[in-house]
Write a protein that holds these residues in place. Structure first.
Motif, PDB file in Angstrom:
ATOM      1  N   LYS A 213     -82.142   0.238-147.995  1.00  0.00           N
ATOM      2  CA  LYS A 213     -83.114   1.268-147.642  1.00  0.00           C
ATOM      3  C   LYS A 213     -82.873   1.685-146.203  1.00  0.00           C
ATOM      4  CE  LYS A 213     -88.103   2.058-147.181  1.00  0.00           C
ATOM      5  NZ  LYS A 213     -89.435   1.428-147.282  1.00  0.00           N
ATOM      6  N   GLU A 214     -83.017   2.973-145.949  1.00  0.00           N
ATOM      7  CA  GLU A 214     -82.824   3.493-144.600  1.00  0.00           C
ATOM      8  C   GLU A 214     -83.994   3.071-143.710  1.00  0.00           C
ATOM      9  OE1 GLU A 214     -81.127   5.472-141.406  1.00  0.00           O
ATOM     10  OE2 GLU A 214     -80.277   5.130-143.405  1.00  0.00           O
ATOM     11  N   VAL A 215     -83.677   2.648-142.472  1.00  0.00           N
ATOM     12  CA  VAL A 215     -84.701   2.267-141.500  1.00  0.00           C
ATOM     13  C   VAL A 215     -84.954   3.470-140.605  1.00  0.00           C
ATOM     14  CG1 VAL A 215     -85.274   0.721-139.613  1.00  0.00           C
ATOM     15  CG2 VAL A 215     -84.004  -0.138-141.578  1.00  0.00           C
ATOM     16  N   ALA A 216     -86.210   3.910-140.557  1.00  0.00           N
ATOM     17  CA  ALA A 216     -86.537   5.097-139.776  1.00  0.00           C
ATOM     18  C   ALA A 216     -86.337   4.853-138.279  1.00  0.00           C
ATOM     19  CB  ALA A 216     -87.981   5.518-140.051  1.00  0.00           C
ATOM     20  N   ASP A 217     -86.867   3.770-137.757  1.00  0.00           N
ATOM     21  CA  ASP A 217     -86.763   3.470-136.326  1.00  0.00           C
ATOM     22  C   ASP A 217     -86.679   1.957-136.165  1.00  0.00           C
ATOM     23  OD1 ASP A 217     -86.704   3.482-133.632  1.00  0.00           O
ATOM     24  OD2 ASP A 217     -88.737   4.238-133.320  1.00  0.00           O
ATOM     25  N   ARG A 218     -85.592   1.503-135.641  1.00  0.00           N
ATOM     26  CA  ARG A 218     -85.440   0.067-135.469  1.00  0.00           C
ATOM     27  C   ARG A 218     -86.393  -0.454-134.395  1.00  0.00           C
ATOM     28  NH1 ARG A 218     -78.994  -1.326-135.534  1.00  0.00           N
ATOM     29  NH2 ARG A 218     -78.502  -0.349-137.534  1.00  0.00           N
ATOM     30  N   PRO A 219     -86.844  -1.678-134.520  1.00  0.00           N
ATOM     31  CA  PRO A 219     -87.748  -2.219-133.499  1.00  0.00           C
ATOM     32  C   PRO A 219     -86.994  -2.543-132.216  1.00  0.00           C
ATOM     33  CG  PRO A 219     -87.254  -3.890-135.144  1.00  0.00           C
ATOM     34  CD  PRO A 219     -86.653  -2.615-135.651  1.00  0.00           C
ATOM     35  N   LYS A 220     -87.673  -2.348-131.097  1.00  0.00           N
ATOM     36  CA  LYS A 220     -87.086  -2.608-129.789  1.00  0.00           C
ATOM     37  C   LYS A 220     -88.172  -3.052-128.823  1.00  0.00           C
ATOM     38  CE  LYS A 220     -83.918  -2.567-126.567  1.00  0.00           C
ATOM     39  NZ  LYS A 220     -82.818  -3.557-126.580  1.00  0.00           N
TER      40      LYS A 220
END
Length: 602
Positions: A286-293
């Motif tokens: 599944k595509e990740v919209a915004d990776r955590p940072k």
């Protein structure tokens, strides 16, 4: 005995009968006596006109290579044997043919047959000299018809023996020593399991994984990796790479969005497959919209120090969509919610401690996670307080006006390093403490400039970044500065002579005044001893006239003339005199009449 195989083989094949003429001659001793009525052996009575057999007196000479024209010699010997008729008297020739087999059809030739058998058992190395001497023996044989049958019968026998003679001539030379057989190679073993497998990236149709090579590769080396996947809930593992993967990164393509895949990696070498390393959890394609940072503030990237009792309120922002799941740990363990409060929003997470204690020190790690992706950040929290006093203080030595001290670091440093020490002294008479050294880094010191005859006590404080310890450690011993027999002799100084004659430093100035208005004359004088001052008017000593007032204070001399009249003008002088001399200064005083108006004159 050295031999040359090639020439010997040819001679043995072409001249078998002649070769056998030089066989050993023990036959006469072995042959049995003939029975009654039987014919005597051929050796007893050779045929008339037949030459006797060649005597074996000469020993065989060393082999010499046969001449190049050996073939013609063989042809010359062959006609001679063919022209001789076959008779029973040919037994001597048969006896000298040791190579003939026992089955040869020779009439009344039993002794010869035994002799032939004995010759057959002769060693193979005797064949070479016989073959070399064959041409000579054939030349000496007489052309008698009685020897033909024996020769003809011996020829086929010799032909049948030719392979045996060739084998004897072809005896193998001594073999060269072979090199030692190498030990068998060690068994090939597969590598150990690959390490650190995790997902680097993923989208709707692919998953990127990376890993580390095995810790133990072994002598067989490493050929590559096989990446295998299967859907979650099944065990149908299938390899996704046709060829072995050389690098430690692979993109698993052409996957279905929404599938959960279990992924594992196997190392392959000549020893076979290694144990697999498998992802701990199935991966959702599944595509990740915004990776955590995690956006850790700069001041928290280093050690954060606070004193005991201080309030800790740290805000750490982060990003990620959908809302990341935030977790905190302290030294790898879950947080104690009774001591530490965590409040998280969509944008940041707050770590709050109402009143910090030393036990709150440690490494705090914040983790934000979205699906299979996560990011972590660590901060070090150090809660410090004042240190304890030094463990011990003692006086090591006392000499003259000096005392040597030593001490040991405190047992409690306040959870931070010791930055220095403060040393104080106190006179036993007064008991007042005075600081001798502060911010001192060493663990020993020398205190100097002490007063002789006094007794001193010493104490030491510890110091860290929070300040000086509340208590100090006092040395048990006291340092007494003893008096020594010193005789004091004051220096002798010559007395300075301050005497001088009078000298006016400020002289009198001429003045003018009006009748009825008082005036004052001033001057200054110095001298040692103090000079005597006398005022004069027109060279006449004024004396104690009440009209004049004379004052002399600290060398300042003044003469006040009270309401002068018309006759008070003139020359005034001041005279100073002592034992060393005298000095005089003078000035003029003019007394003017007041101005009168014209109306008053009339």
């Amino acid at each position: 005995m050295p031999s040359k195989p090639a020439p010997i083989k040819k001679a043995a094949k072409k001249e078998p009968a002649k070769k056998e003429e030089k066989a050993p001659e023990p036959a006469p001793e072995v042959a049995p006596a003939p029975a009654e009525g039987e014919a005597a052996p051929a050796e007893a009575a050779p045929a008339e006109g037949e030459a006797p057999a060649a005597p074996p007196a000469e020993e065989p000479k060393a082999p010499t290579p046969p001449p190049a024209d050996a073939a013609p010699t063989d042809e010359a010997a062959a006609p001679v044997a063919a022209d001789q008729p076959a008779t029973d008297a040919a037994l001597p020739a048969t006896e000298e043919t040791p190579a003939a087999p026992a089955e040869a059809p020779v009439d009344a030739a039993a002794p010869a047959t035994e002799e032939t058998s004995a010759a057959t058992k002769a060693p193979a190395d005797a064949a070479a000299p016989v073959a070399e001497e064959t041409p000579a023996a054939a030349a000496e044989a007489p052309a008698d018809a009685t020897t033909a049958p024996a020769t003809e019968e011996a020829a086929p026998a010799a032909d049948s023996e030719a392979p045996a003679d060739a084998e004897a001539a072809e005896a193998p030379a001594p073999e060269e020593p072979k090199p030692p057989t190498p030990p068998p190679p060690p068994p090939k073993e597969p590598t150990s399991v690959p390490l650190d497998l995790f997902v680097e990236d993923k989208n709707d149709t692919s998953v990127t994984i990376i890993w580390s090579q095995p810790e133990t590769v072994g002598p067989s080396g490493l050929d590559g990796y096989t990446i295998e996947v299967c859907k979650d809930g099944t065990e149908d593992w299938k390899a996704v790479n046709e060829d072995l993967q050389k690098s430690c990164r692979y993109v698993i393509k052409n996957q279905t969005t929404g599938d959960r895949l279990k992924i594992r990696v196997v190392a392959v070498n000549a020893g076979g497959r290694s144990p697999p390393v498998t992802l701990p959890e199935a991966v959702l394609v599944k595509e990740v919209a915004d990776r955590p940072k995690v956006r850790l503030p700069r001041f928290l990237r280093q050690r954060y120090v606070a004193q005991v009792g201080a309030k800790i309120n740290l805000t750490i922002p982060f990003t990620g969509k959908p809302k990341p799941v935030v977790t905190w740990t302290k030294n790898g363990q879950p947080l104690d919610t009774k001591r530490v409060n965590i409040r998280s929003t969509d944008r940041d997470s707050i770590l709050f401690i109402r009143a910090s204690e030393r036990d709150d020190s440690g490494v705090y790690e914040m983790c934000v996670k979205v699906d299979d992706f996560e990011d972590k950040a660590s901060l070090i929290l150090q809660i410090v307080e004042l240190p304890g006093p030094p463990a011990s203080v003692k006086i090591v030595d006392t000499w003259g006006f000096n005392v040597a001290l030593e001490w040991t670091p405190p047992t409690d440093n306040g959870n931070t390093e010791i930055t220095g020490y403060t040393i104080q002294k106190a006179d036993k008479k007064t008991g007042d403490w005075f600081t001798v050294l502060e911010h001192y880094h060493r663990l020993n010191a020398t205190i100097s400039d002490l007063i002789m005859g006094n007794t001193y006590k010493f104490r030491v404080f510890s110091e860290n970044k929070c300040g000086i310890s509340n208590d100090a450690t006092v040395a048990k011993e006291e340092a007494k500065i003893t008096k020594t027999g010193i005789e004091y002799k004051p220096p002798e100084y010559k007395e300075h002579d301050f005497t001088e004659p009078p000298k006016f430093t400020t002289s009198l100035n001429d003045r003018a005044t009006t009748v009825g208005y008082s005036t004052k004359l001033l001057c200054s004088v110095r001298g040692c001893p103090k000079p005597k001052v006398t005022w004069m008017k027109n060279q006449m000593i004024i004396g104690d006239d009440p009209k004049f007032r004379q004052i002399c204070v600290q060398g300042i001399c003044s003469l006040e003339i009270r309401k002068p009249g018309n006759f008070d003008g003139g020359v005034y002088s001041c005279k100073a005199k002592n034992d060393h001399g005298e000095a005089t200064v003078s000035c003029k005083l003019e007394v003017k009449q007041p101005a009168v108006a014209d109306a008053d004159k009339k």
